[in-house]
Design a protein around this motif. Structure first.
Motif, short mmCIF file in Angstrom:
data_model
loop_
_atom_site.label_atom_id
_atom_site.label_comp_id
_atom_site.label_asym_id
_atom_site.label_seq_id
_atom_site.Cartn_x
_atom_site.Cartn_y
_atom_site.Cartn_z
N ALA A 138 -11.30 3.68 1.04
CA ALA A 138 -12.70 4.13 0.97
C ALA A 138 -13.28 3.93 -0.43
O ALA A 138 -14.50 3.83 -0.60
CB ALA A 138 -12.81 5.59 1.39
N GLU A 139 -12.40 3.85 -1.43
CA GLU A 139 -12.85 3.61 -2.81
C GLU A 139 -12.99 2.12 -3.11
O GLU A 139 -13.32 1.74 -4.22
CB GLU A 139 -11.89 4.28 -3.80
N GLY A 140 -12.68 1.26 -2.12
CA GLY A 140 -12.88 -0.16 -2.29
C GLY A 140 -11.62 -0.96 -2.62
O GLY A 140 -11.71 -2.13 -2.98
N TYR A 141 -10.47 -0.34 -2.47
CA TYR A 141 -9.20 -1.00 -2.77
C TYR A 141 -8.45 -1.33 -1.48
O TYR A 141 -8.78 -0.81 -0.42
CB TYR A 141 -8.35 -0.13 -3.69
N THR A 142 -7.42 -2.16 -1.59
CA THR A 142 -6.67 -2.58 -0.41
C THR A 142 -5.21 -2.15 -0.52
O THR A 142 -4.34 -2.95 -0.93
CB THR A 142 -6.76 -4.11 -0.22
N PRO A 143 -4.93 -0.91 -0.15
CA PRO A 143 -3.56 -0.41 -0.25
C PRO A 143 -2.67 -0.95 0.88
O PRO A 143 -3.12 -1.10 2.01
CB PRO A 143 -3.73 1.10 -0.12
N VAL A 144 -1.43 -1.23 0.53
CA VAL A 144 -0.44 -1.63 1.52
C VAL A 144 0.76 -0.70 1.31
O VAL A 144 1.33 -0.65 0.22
CB VAL A 144 0.01 -3.10 1.32
N ALA A 145 1.11 0.06 2.33
CA ALA A 145 2.23 0.99 2.22
C ALA A 145 3.52 0.21 1.99
O ALA A 145 3.76 -0.83 2.61
CB ALA A 145 2.35 1.85 3.48
N VAL A 146 4.34 0.69 1.06
CA VAL A 146 5.63 0.09 0.75
C VAL A 146 6.68 1.19 0.71
O VAL A 146 6.36 2.37 0.65
CB VAL A 146 5.59 -0.70 -0.58
N ASP A 147 7.93 0.79 0.68
CA ASP A 147 9.03 1.74 0.59
C ASP A 147 9.01 2.40 -0.77
O ASP A 147 9.08 1.72 -1.81
CB ASP A 147 10.34 1.00 0.83
N ALA A 148 8.94 3.72 -0.80
CA ALA A 148 8.86 4.46 -2.07
C ALA A 148 10.13 4.29 -2.90
O ALA A 148 10.08 4.40 -4.12
CB ALA A 148 8.60 5.94 -1.81
N ALA A 149 11.25 4.00 -2.27
CA ALA A 149 12.51 3.85 -2.99
C ALA A 149 12.64 2.47 -3.63
O ALA A 149 13.48 2.27 -4.48
CB ALA A 149 13.67 4.08 -2.04
N ALA A 150 11.81 1.55 -3.22
CA ALA A 150 11.93 0.16 -3.73
C ALA A 150 11.41 0.03 -5.14
O ALA A 150 10.61 0.75 -5.60
CB ALA A 150 11.19 -0.79 -2.81
#
Length: 74
Positions: free
Chosen positions: A62-74
């Motif tokens: 919503a702020e104009g960015y393109t997030p892609v979920a990734v593994d937090a442990a990586a």
């Protein structure tokens, strides 16, 4: 909290301090108590204290960015 959930996102279009502040402020406003860490060098945002990946992703988008979920442990 030893079992606190941490979410991670690759946000390739987060390139400067303004981007970091925008994302951090938006996520913390939407989820009071969430802890946000953002690194422009790695284009990575981590959020702890919330487990809803879709909701956090939607706030960042919503702020104009393109997030892609990734593994937090990586």
């Amino acid at each position: 909290m030893p079992n606190e959930t941490t979410l991670a996102f690759a946000v390739e279009d987060m390139t400067c301090g303004h981007c970091v502040r925008t994302i951090t402020t938006a996520v913390e406003a939407a989820f009071p108590g969430a802890k946000v860490s953002a690194d422009t060098a790695t284009h990575r945002v981590t959020v702890s204290g919330i487990s809803d990946v879709r909701a956090v992703s939607d706030v960042i988008a919503a702020e104009g960015y393109t997030p892609v979920a990734v593994d937090a442990a990586a």
